[in-house]
Design a protein around this motif. Structure first.
Motif, PDB file in Angstrom:
ATOM      1  N   GLN A 105      30.855  42.572  57.733  1.00  0.00           N
ATOM      2  CA  GLN A 105      30.308  43.106  56.484  1.00  0.00           C
ATOM      3  C   GLN A 105      31.349  43.044  55.379  1.00  0.00           C
ATOM      4  N   ALA A 106      32.615  43.225  55.759  1.00  0.00           N
ATOM      5  CA  ALA A 106      33.690  43.239  54.770  1.00  0.00           C
ATOM      6  C   ALA A 106      34.956  42.631  55.350  1.00  0.00           C
ATOM      7  N   VAL A 107      35.545  41.685  54.616  1.00  0.00           N
ATOM      8  CA  VAL A 107      36.862  41.153  54.944  1.00  0.00           C
ATOM      9  C   VAL A 107      37.810  41.549  53.811  1.00  0.00           C
ATOM     10  N   ILE A 108      38.942  42.139  54.176  1.00  0.00           N
ATOM     11  CA  ILE A 108      39.925  42.639  53.212  1.00  0.00           C
ATOM     12  C   ILE A 108      41.268  42.013  53.551  1.00  0.00           C
ATOM     13  N   VAL A 109      42.039  41.663  52.540  1.00  0.00           N
ATOM     14  CA  VAL A 109      43.400  41.180  52.776  1.00  0.00           C
ATOM     15  C   VAL A 109      44.389  42.204  52.242  1.00  0.00           C
ATOM     16  N   ALA A 110      45.564  42.241  52.861  1.00  0.00           N
ATOM     17  CA  ALA A 110      46.633  43.152  52.444  1.00  0.00           C
ATOM     18  C   ALA A 110      47.904  42.337  52.276  1.00  0.00           C
ATOM     19  N   THR A 111      48.693  42.663  51.255  1.00  0.00           N
ATOM     20  CA  THR A 111      49.882  41.860  50.992  1.00  0.00           C
ATOM     21  C   THR A 111      51.022  42.677  50.409  1.00  0.00           C
ATOM     22  N   GLU A 112      52.233  42.245  50.732  1.00  0.00           N
ATOM     23  CA  GLU A 112      53.434  42.828  50.154  1.00  0.00           C
ATOM     24  C   GLU A 112      53.768  42.181  48.815  1.00  0.00           C
ATOM     25  N   LYS A 113      53.058  41.108  48.473  1.00  0.00           N
ATOM     26  CA  LYS A 113      53.347  40.369  47.243  1.00  0.00           C
ATOM     27  C   LYS A 113      52.069  40.183  46.428  1.00  0.00           C
ATOM     28  N   PRO A 114      51.524  41.260  45.876  1.00  0.00           N
ATOM     29  CA  PRO A 114      50.280  41.150  45.109  1.00  0.00           C
ATOM     30  C   PRO A 114      50.508  40.445  43.770  1.00  0.00           C
ATOM     31  N   SER A 115      49.491  39.738  43.313  1.00  0.00           N
ATOM     32  CA  SER A 115      49.533  39.074  42.014  1.00  0.00           C
ATOM     33  C   SER A 115      48.096  38.786  41.594  1.00  0.00           C
ATOM     34  N   TRP A 116      47.917  38.434  40.322  1.00  0.00           N
ATOM     35  CA  TRP A 116      46.574  38.074  39.854  1.00  0.00           C
ATOM     36  C   TRP A 116      46.064  36.841  40.586  1.00  0.00           C
ATOM     37  N   LEU A 117      46.965  35.900  40.858  1.00  0.00           N
ATOM     38  CA  LEU A 117      46.564  34.687  41.565  1.00  0.00           C
ATOM     39  C   LEU A 117      46.048  35.013  42.957  1.00  0.00           C
ATOM     40  N   VAL A 118      46.751  35.912  43.654  1.00  0.00           N
ATOM     41  CA  VAL A 118      46.328  36.298  45.000  1.00  0.00           C
ATOM     42  C   VAL A 118      44.999  37.046  44.942  1.00  0.00           C
ATOM     43  N   MET A 119      44.840  37.904  43.938  1.00  0.00           N
ATOM     44  CA  MET A 119      43.581  38.647  43.793  1.00  0.00           C
ATOM     45  C   MET A 119      42.413  37.691  43.564  1.00  0.00           C
ATOM     46  N   GLU A 120      42.629  36.681  42.716  1.00  0.00           N
ATOM     47  CA  GLU A 120      41.565  35.709  42.462  1.00  0.00           C
ATOM     48  C   GLU A 120      41.260  34.891  43.717  1.00  0.00           C
ATOM     49  N   HIS A 121      42.314  34.530  44.464  1.00  0.00           N
ATOM     50  CA  HIS A 121      42.113  33.785  45.712  1.00  0.00           C
ATOM     51  C   HIS A 121      41.286  34.605  46.692  1.00  0.00           C
ATOM     52  N   ALA A 122      41.598  35.902  46.783  1.00  0.00           N
ATOM     53  CA  ALA A 122      40.846  36.777  47.684  1.00  0.00           C
ATOM     54  C   ALA A 122      39.380  36.853  47.283  1.00  0.00           C
ATOM     55  N   GLU A 123      39.142  36.971  45.987  1.00  0.00           N
ATOM     56  CA  GLU A 123      37.758  37.047  45.509  1.00  0.00           C
ATOM     57  C   GLU A 123      37.006  35.760  45.797  1.00  0.00           C
ATOM     58  N   HIS A 124      37.631  34.628  45.518  1.00  0.00           N
ATOM     59  CA  HIS A 124      36.974  33.338  45.740  1.00  0.00           C
ATOM     60  C   HIS A 124      36.794  33.034  47.226  1.00  0.00           C
ATOM     61  N   SER A 125      37.594  33.694  48.083  1.00  0.00           N
ATOM     62  CA  SER A 125      37.487  33.476  49.531  1.00  0.00           C
ATOM     63  C   SER A 125      36.466  34.396  50.186  1.00  0.00           C
ATOM     64  N   GLY A 126      35.811  35.237  49.380  1.00  0.00           N
ATOM     65  CA  GLY A 126      34.772  36.108  49.918  1.00  0.00           C
ATOM     66  C   GLY A 126      35.241  37.472  50.366  1.00  0.00           C
ATOM     67  N   CYS A 127      36.486  37.842  50.044  1.00  0.00           N
ATOM     68  CA  CYS A 127      36.990  39.171  50.398  1.00  0.00           C
ATOM     69  C   CYS A 127      36.405  40.211  49.436  1.00  0.00           C
ATOM     70  N   ILE A 128      36.208  41.422  49.924  1.00  0.00           N
ATOM     71  CA  ILE A 128      35.715  42.467  49.032  1.00  0.00           C
ATOM     72  C   ILE A 128      36.844  43.096  48.237  1.00  0.00           C
ATOM     73  N   GLY A 129      38.095  42.785  48.595  1.00  0.00           N
ATOM     74  CA  GLY A 129      39.213  43.331  47.842  1.00  0.00           C
ATOM     75  C   GLY A 129      40.546  43.025  48.491  1.00  0.00           C
ATOM     76  N   LEU A 130      41.605  43.475  47.805  1.00  0.00           N
ATOM     77  CA  LEU A 130      42.975  43.263  48.255  1.00  0.00           C
ATOM     78  C   LEU A 130      43.717  44.592  48.229  1.00  0.00           C
ATOM     79  N   LEU A 131      44.472  44.870  49.284  1.00  0.00           N
ATOM     80  CA  LEU A 131      45.289  46.083  49.371  1.00  0.00           C
ATOM     81  C   LEU A 131      46.753  45.725  49.165  1.00  0.00           C
ATOM     82  N   GLU A 132      47.436  46.521  48.361  1.00  0.00           N
ATOM     83  CA  GLU A 132      48.857  46.318  48.139  1.00  0.00           C
ATOM     84  C   GLU A 132      49.660  47.081  49.182  1.00  0.00           C
ATOM     85  N   ILE A 133      50.744  46.470  49.657  1.00  0.00           N
ATOM     86  CA  ILE A 133      51.670  47.102  50.597  1.00  0.00           C
ATOM     87  C   ILE A 133      53.024  47.241  49.905  1.00  0.00           C
TER      88      ILE A 133
END
Length: 245
Positions: free
Chosen positions: A203-231
């Motif tokens: 139902q939901a795929v989420i990614v988490a990263t130690e290196k968040p950026s706008w590029l990573v957020m856009e990649h997550a959105e285009h990959s079908g993730c419901i969001g990104l968590l910052e570490i």
């Protein structure tokens, strides 16, 4: 056509091999499922996946045992008239699996849950949702377990690597999957694509990263993730994202 498709893989980098092997492991709950062909496999390969940019490809295709009528998927910059499908790098592995499905897919078989008990309980109570955490550090998984529990997601499995996630995925369906982009043994984006490409995706795929950026957020959105968590985790961000699940 058999529900098990044997794929002969020739060439590819270590990272690409990890992505391919991960996709094969995640396909075990699908019909057809894809398996890496080896000399001791119980059947000849149904299709070959060949890296045309490597020397092994030249040796393979020049071999007297090479079957020109055999289905061939080519990856690389070199054109090949014998290839059934061709892909250039970087490879969209999800599109490749869709291409394989178009060639080999049959009617889905009823799923019989017979996974090993050591990889989590396979019987889920009605209304209970199951979560899988992949690739995070122990303290990060501990924190997410607590937050997931507060959100009503109490059935949680943990896998430190993509390889260790394989047996879990083969034994049960997951409603929520959280993947670290610092995953060390596979391409995390390929893993995201593999989950979203399942016949019955989470139902939901989420990614988490130690290196968040706008590029990573856009990649997550285009990959079908419901969001990104910052570490390190931001509690309001975690709470807000889990409320979407």
């Amino acid at each position: 056509m058999s529900s098990t498709i044997w794929v002969k893989v020739v060439g590819f980098s270590a990272v690409e091999r990890h992505s391919i092997n991960t996709l094969f492991r995640l396909s075990v709950r699908r019909t057809p499922s894809y398996n890496l062909w080896t000399l001791d496999a119980p059947a000849p390969p149904h299709v070959s996946l060949i890296d045309l940019d490597c020397h092994e490809a030249e040796v393979e295709m020049a071999s007297p045992t090479f079957n020109a009528n055999h289905k061939l998927i080519a990856v690389g910059s070199k054109p090949n008239d014998q290839a059934w499908r061709s892909f250039q790098r970087p490879v969209d592995w999800n599109v490749m699996v869709q291409a394989l499905d178009g060639l080999f897919a049959s009617q889905p078989l009823p799923y019989v849950d017979s996974g090993p008990a050591e990889f989590g309980g396979t019987t889920v109570a009605p209304g209970m949702r199951v979560t899988l955490l992949v690739g995070m550090k122990p303290e990060e998984r501990f924190y997410l377990r607590a937050r997931l529990s507060l959100a009503g997601l109490t059935d949680v499995d943990e896998a430190a690597t993509a390889e260790l996630a394989g047996p879990y995925v083969s034994s049960r369906h997951y409603d929520v999957v959280i993947i670290s982009l610092q995953l060390g043994d596979a391409d995390p984006w390929a893993l995201v694509q593999a989950f979203n490409g399942m016949l019955s995706p989470p139902q939901a795929v989420i990614v988490a990263t130690e290196k968040p950026s706008w590029l990573v957020m856009e990649h997550a959105e285009h990959s079908g993730c419901i969001g990104l968590l910052e570490i390190p985790f931001n509690p309001p961000q975690v709470l807000g994202l889990l409320q979407k699940v």
